[in-house]
Motif scaffolding. Sequence first.
Motif, PDB file in Angstrom:
ATOM      1  N   ALA A  83       0.930  -1.218  -0.019  1.00 41.56           N
ATOM      2  CA  ALA A  83      -0.019   0.026   0.071  1.00 41.56           C
ATOM      3  C   ALA A  83       0.870   1.262  -0.190  1.00 41.56           C
ATOM      4  CB  ALA A  83      -0.965   0.094   1.078  1.00 41.56           C
ATOM      5  N   GLU A  84       1.829   1.203   0.781  1.00 43.66           N
ATOM      6  CA  GLU A  84       2.889   2.550   0.955  1.00 43.66           C
ATOM      7  C   GLU A  84       3.412   2.403  -0.487  1.00 43.66           C
ATOM      8  OE1 GLU A  84       6.062   3.470   4.239  1.00 43.66           O
ATOM      9  OE2 GLU A  84       6.303   1.624   3.169  1.00 43.66           O
ATOM     10  N   LEU A  85       3.932   1.572  -1.083  1.00 49.05           N
ATOM     11  CA  LEU A  85       4.455   1.684  -2.463  1.00 49.05           C
ATOM     12  C   LEU A  85       3.652   2.274  -3.440  1.00 49.05           C
ATOM     13  CD1 LEU A  85       6.785  -1.309  -2.645  1.00 49.05           C
ATOM     14  CD2 LEU A  85       7.581   1.222  -2.372  1.00 49.05           C
ATOM     15  N   LEU A  86       2.376   1.509  -3.572  1.00 48.95           N
ATOM     16  CA  LEU A  86       1.217   2.066  -4.536  1.00 48.95           C
ATOM     17  C   LEU A  86       0.907   3.469  -4.264  1.00 48.95           C
ATOM     18  CD1 LEU A  86      -0.919  -0.916  -4.577  1.00 48.95           C
ATOM     19  CD2 LEU A  86       0.546  -0.075  -6.335  1.00 48.95           C
ATOM     20  N   ALA A  87       0.953   4.069  -3.096  1.00 47.59           N
ATOM     21  CA  ALA A  87       0.598   5.272  -2.656  1.00 47.59           C
ATOM     22  C   ALA A  87       1.457   6.306  -3.298  1.00 47.59           C
ATOM     23  CB  ALA A  87       0.402   5.630  -1.170  1.00 47.59           C
ATOM     24  N   GLU A  88       2.972   5.664  -3.263  1.00 49.89           N
ATOM     25  CA  GLU A  88       3.727   6.573  -4.162  1.00 49.89           C
ATOM     26  C   GLU A  88       3.670   6.498  -5.494  1.00 49.89           C
ATOM     27  OE1 GLU A  88       7.535   5.146  -2.400  1.00 49.89           O
ATOM     28  OE2 GLU A  88       7.016   5.548  -0.484  1.00 49.89           O
ATOM     29  N   GLY A  89       2.924   5.783  -6.033  1.00 45.35           N
ATOM     30  CA  GLY A  89       2.783   5.679  -7.557  1.00 45.35           C
ATOM     31  C   GLY A  89       3.863   4.639  -8.231  1.00 45.35           C
ATOM     32  N   ARG A  90       4.323   3.738  -7.241  1.00 46.31           N
ATOM     33  CA  ARG A  90       5.114   2.831  -7.822  1.00 46.31           C
ATOM     34  C   ARG A  90       4.421   1.560  -7.758  1.00 46.31           C
ATOM     35  NH1 ARG A  90       9.972   3.208  -3.409  1.00 46.31           N
ATOM     36  NH2 ARG A  90      10.981   1.549  -4.887  1.00 46.31           N
ATOM     37  N   PRO A  91       4.767   0.686  -9.220  1.00 45.35           N
ATOM     38  CA  PRO A  91       4.084  -0.469  -9.297  1.00 45.35           C
ATOM     39  C   PRO A  91       4.564  -1.626  -8.196  1.00 45.35           C
ATOM     40  CG  PRO A  91       5.334  -0.111 -10.948  1.00 45.35           C
ATOM     41  CD  PRO A  91       5.435   1.234 -10.239  1.00 45.35           C
ATOM     42  N   VAL A  92       3.973  -2.471  -7.971  1.00 41.26           N
ATOM     43  CA  VAL A  92       4.203  -3.789  -7.059  1.00 41.26           C
ATOM     44  C   VAL A  92       3.881  -4.887  -7.493  1.00 41.26           C
ATOM     45  CG1 VAL A  92       3.464  -4.513  -4.662  1.00 41.26           C
ATOM     46  CG2 VAL A  92       3.703  -2.052  -5.183  1.00 41.26           C
ATOM     47  N   THR A  93       4.906  -5.815  -7.268  1.00 42.55           N
ATOM     48  CA  THR A  93       4.799  -7.133  -7.559  1.00 42.55           C
ATOM     49  C   THR A  93       5.017  -8.113  -6.105  1.00 42.55           C
ATOM     50  OG1 THR A  93       5.370  -6.774  -9.994  1.00 42.55           O
ATOM     51  CG2 THR A  93       5.490  -8.870  -9.204  1.00 42.55           C
ATOM     52  N   VAL A  94       4.326  -9.102  -6.042  1.00 42.52           N
ATOM     53  CA  VAL A  94       4.505  -9.894  -4.876  1.00 42.52           C
ATOM     54  C   VAL A  94       5.049 -11.116  -5.389  1.00 42.52           C
ATOM     55  CG1 VAL A  94       3.546 -11.023  -2.928  1.00 42.52           C
ATOM     56  CG2 VAL A  94       2.821  -8.716  -3.505  1.00 42.52           C
ATOM     57  N   LEU A  95       6.188 -11.432  -5.098  1.00 45.36           N
ATOM     58  CA  LEU A  95       6.877 -12.703  -5.220  1.00 45.36           C
ATOM     59  C   LEU A  95       7.311 -13.602  -4.250  1.00 45.36           C
ATOM     60  CD1 LEU A  95       9.501 -11.513  -7.981  1.00 45.36           C
ATOM     61  CD2 LEU A  95       7.348 -12.686  -8.368  1.00 45.36           C
ATOM     62  N   PRO A  96       7.239 -14.897  -4.209  1.00 43.62           N
ATOM     63  CA  PRO A  96       7.896 -15.503  -2.855  1.00 43.62           C
ATOM     64  C   PRO A  96       9.175 -15.688  -3.209  1.00 43.62           C
ATOM     65  CG  PRO A  96       6.831 -17.021  -4.758  1.00 43.62           C
ATOM     66  CD  PRO A  96       6.741 -15.841  -5.019  1.00 43.62           C
ATOM     67  N   ASP A  97       9.945 -15.635  -2.071  1.00 45.11           N
ATOM     68  CA  ASP A  97      11.458 -15.763  -1.851  1.00 45.11           C
ATOM     69  C   ASP A  97      12.088 -16.565  -2.686  1.00 45.11           C
ATOM     70  OD1 ASP A  97      11.350 -13.638  -0.273  1.00 45.11           O
ATOM     71  OD2 ASP A  97      11.932 -14.554   1.693  1.00 45.11           O
ATOM     72  N   GLU A  98      11.586 -17.906  -2.756  1.00 45.31           N
ATOM     73  CA  GLU A  98      12.182 -18.874  -3.755  1.00 45.31           C
ATOM     74  C   GLU A  98      11.814 -18.891  -5.269  1.00 45.31           C
ATOM     75  OE1 GLU A  98       8.181 -20.500  -2.338  1.00 45.31           O
ATOM     76  OE2 GLU A  98       9.732 -19.384  -1.589  1.00 45.31           O
ATOM     77  N   GLU A  99      11.024 -17.907  -5.429  1.00 46.83           N
ATOM     78  CA  GLU A  99      10.582 -17.700  -6.934  1.00 46.83           C
ATOM     79  C   GLU A  99      12.058 -17.713  -7.701  1.00 46.83           C
ATOM     80  OE1 GLU A  99       8.025 -17.237 -10.382  1.00 46.83           O
ATOM     81  OE2 GLU A  99       7.672 -17.579  -8.266  1.00 46.83           O
ATOM     82  N   MET A 100      11.986 -18.375  -9.014  1.00 44.92           N
ATOM     83  CA  MET A 100      13.195 -18.254  -9.792  1.00 44.92           C
ATOM     84  C   MET A 100      12.924 -17.267 -11.049  1.00 44.92           C
ATOM     85  SD  MET A 100      15.528 -20.160  -8.189  1.00 44.92           S
ATOM     86  CE  MET A 100      16.706 -20.429  -9.191  1.00 44.92           C
ATOM     87  N   LEU A 101      13.911 -16.397 -11.007  1.00 47.66           N
ATOM     88  CA  LEU A 101      13.760 -15.372 -12.136  1.00 47.66           C
ATOM     89  C   LEU A 101      14.670 -15.600 -13.211  1.00 47.66           C
ATOM     90  CD1 LEU A 101      13.720 -12.277  -9.621  1.00 47.66           C
ATOM     91  CD2 LEU A 101      11.711 -13.381 -10.710  1.00 47.66           C
ATOM     92  N   SER A 102      14.312 -15.041 -14.504  1.00 49.63           N
ATOM     93  CA  SER A 102      15.122 -15.051 -15.680  1.00 49.63           C
ATOM     94  C   SER A 102      15.962 -13.811 -15.596  1.00 49.63           C
ATOM     95  CB  SER A 102      14.357 -14.976 -16.892  1.00 49.63           C
ATOM     96  OG  SER A 102      13.782 -13.602 -16.865  1.00 49.63           O
ATOM     97  N   THR A 103      17.276 -13.940 -16.250  1.00 43.62           N
ATOM     98  CA  THR A 103      18.103 -12.646 -16.211  1.00 43.62           C
ATOM     99  C   THR A 103      17.281 -11.283 -16.497  1.00 43.62           C
ATOM    100  OG1 THR A 103      18.920 -13.225 -18.321  1.00 43.62           O
ATOM    101  CG2 THR A 103      20.073 -14.114 -16.351  1.00 43.62           C
ATOM    102  N   GLN A 104      16.419 -11.538 -17.440  1.00 40.68           N
ATOM    103  CA  GLN A 104      15.697 -10.374 -17.670  1.00 40.68           C
ATOM    104  C   GLN A 104      14.719  -9.786 -16.655  1.00 40.68           C
ATOM    105  OE1 GLN A 104      16.175  -8.314 -20.965  1.00 40.68           O
ATOM    106  NE2 GLN A 104      15.286  -6.915 -19.372  1.00 40.68           N
ATOM    107  N   ALA A 105      14.132 -10.664 -16.017  1.00 37.10           N
ATOM    108  CA  ALA A 105      12.896 -10.195 -14.971  1.00 37.10           C
ATOM    109  C   ALA A 105      13.963  -9.782 -13.666  1.00 37.10           C
ATOM    110  CB  ALA A 105      12.270 -11.495 -14.537  1.00 37.10           C
ATOM    111  N   ALA A 106      15.008 -10.314 -13.507  1.00 37.22           N
ATOM    112  CA  ALA A 106      15.990  -9.669 -12.426  1.00 37.22           C
ATOM    113  C   ALA A 106      16.632  -8.532 -12.737  1.00 37.22           C
ATOM    114  CB  ALA A 106      17.255 -10.904 -12.091  1.00 37.22           C
ATOM    115  N   ALA A 107      16.949  -8.244 -13.953  1.00 37.68           N
ATOM    116  CA  ALA A 107      17.535  -6.847 -14.431  1.00 37.68           C
ATOM    117  C   ALA A 107      16.427  -5.982 -14.283  1.00 37.68           C
ATOM    118  CB  ALA A 107      17.837  -7.022 -15.915  1.00 37.68           C
ATOM    119  N   ASP A 108      15.098  -6.406 -14.737  1.00 37.54           N
ATOM    120  CA  ASP A 108      13.991  -5.282 -14.529  1.00 37.54           C
ATOM    121  C   ASP A 108      13.900  -4.914 -13.244  1.00 37.54           C
ATOM    122  OD1 ASP A 108      13.677  -5.634 -17.269  1.00 37.54           O
ATOM    123  OD2 ASP A 108      12.095  -6.804 -17.158  1.00 37.54           O
TER     124      ASP A 108
END
Length: 181
Positions: A83-108
């Motif tokens: 809520a705090e981040l959305l109030a600042e106008g920043r987009p939010v994504t919720v990910l589990p800690d063990e989620e494996m990301l591609s290099t592009q997703a991590a770079a983003d």
Amino acid sequence: MVALVAFTIHIAGMAVSHRTSSDKTSTKTSNAIPAPERSAAARVASLLLASSKKRQGIVQVIDADGKRQELPIALAEVMYRAAELLAEGRPVTVLPDEEMLSTQAAADILNVSRQYLVRLVDTGELPAEKVGSHRRLRAADVAALKTTRDAKRASALDRLASLSEDVGGYELGTKHRQKEP
């Protein structure tokens, strides 16, 4: 409380998309958070903060039938931060800690180029696993690097501001001109 329930429904309905560089048909949508949503998120954040201070971390939601449900502290913290981040106008994504990301997703997430991120992996600054010929990074490792990097940046900016203050860099109009005779 109604805003909290609406926000909870909004968060629950959000799908966490996992795009890889091979998903060439996907298009990026605008990440701008509309003003009404920012305002609602700010109200929810203040409700969550006030509720957690009053009741030592206890947050409850009320469903349409009037039934109360106490939220686990971890969920309330995630909702407050989102809520705090959305109030600042920043987009939010919720990910589990063990989620494996591609290099592009991590770079983003880190807001760096994919090539720079690969260099970080190759130098050992960021752990990764090889899955076939692809590198995969744990979301928790990416978040830890982001936190460390942001803290270093904030510290460097504080030092720079302090140095500027020491040499009078923020003083306006204090230089006196000598009058010509």
